[in-house]
Scaffold this active site. Structure first.
Site, short mmCIF file in Angstrom:
data_model
loop_
_atom_site.label_atom_id
_atom_site.label_comp_id
_atom_site.label_asym_id
_atom_site.label_seq_id
_atom_site.Cartn_x
_atom_site.Cartn_y
_atom_site.Cartn_z
N ILE A 199 4.30 14.54 3.86
CA ILE A 199 4.56 13.81 2.62
C ILE A 199 4.22 12.34 2.86
O ILE A 199 4.83 11.68 3.70
CB ILE A 199 6.02 13.98 2.18
CG1 ILE A 199 6.31 15.46 1.94
CG2 ILE A 199 6.30 13.15 0.92
CD1 ILE A 199 7.73 15.79 1.65
N PRO A 200 3.22 11.82 2.15
CA PRO A 200 2.74 10.46 2.39
C PRO A 200 3.64 9.39 1.75
O PRO A 200 3.22 8.67 0.83
CB PRO A 200 1.34 10.47 1.78
CG PRO A 200 1.45 11.45 0.65
CD PRO A 200 2.40 12.51 1.14
N CYS A 201 4.85 9.27 2.26
CA CYS A 201 5.82 8.31 1.72
C CYS A 201 5.29 6.87 1.77
O CYS A 201 5.69 6.04 0.95
CB CYS A 201 7.13 8.39 2.50
SG CYS A 201 7.91 10.01 2.39
N HIS A 202 4.40 6.60 2.70
CA HIS A 202 3.86 5.25 2.83
C HIS A 202 3.04 4.84 1.60
O HIS A 202 2.79 3.66 1.39
CB HIS A 202 3.00 5.14 4.10
CG HIS A 202 1.80 6.01 4.11
ND1 HIS A 202 1.89 7.38 4.37
CD2 HIS A 202 0.50 5.74 3.87
CE1 HIS A 202 0.67 7.89 4.30
NE2 HIS A 202 -0.19 6.93 3.99
#
Length: 102
Positions: free
Chosen positions: A53-56
């Protein structure tokens, strides 16, 4: 909407943010059906440890990287995707901002 359902919706949306693009905490909250829940989205991002999950890619509405417990890591991940930063602010923020196609 239960918080568990909201969390699932948030994570599903964040997975869809394309590489090299970003969405704001508020954008994600709105897409998940709770426009006033940007702080909740921030808490979900903070607690997410899933590397898939690309939370960044979720940032503040003013174009700053935002509150991420490891800001330097977040900045490095964004830079690796070709996103230029000036300090903690994304360059060309409006061009990078992603809105999901309905």
């Amino acid at each position: 909407m239960s918080s568990t359902l909201f969390t699932k919706r948030v994570l599903t949306i964040v997975r869809q943010i394309p590489r090299g693009r970003v969405a704001t905490y508020g954008d994600v909250a709105t897409m998940a059906g709770r426009p006033a829940a940007s702080r909740a989205v921030g808490n979900i991002m903070k607690g997410c440890k899933d590397p898939n999950i690309p939370c960044h890619r979720v940032v503040r509405s003013n174009g700053q990287v935002g509150g991420y417990s490891e800001t330097l890591v977040k900045q490095s991940l964004l830079k690796a995707e070709g996103i230029a930063l000036t300090g903690r602010r994304l360059r060309h923020f409006t061009r990078l901002r992603w809105q999901r196609d309905w």
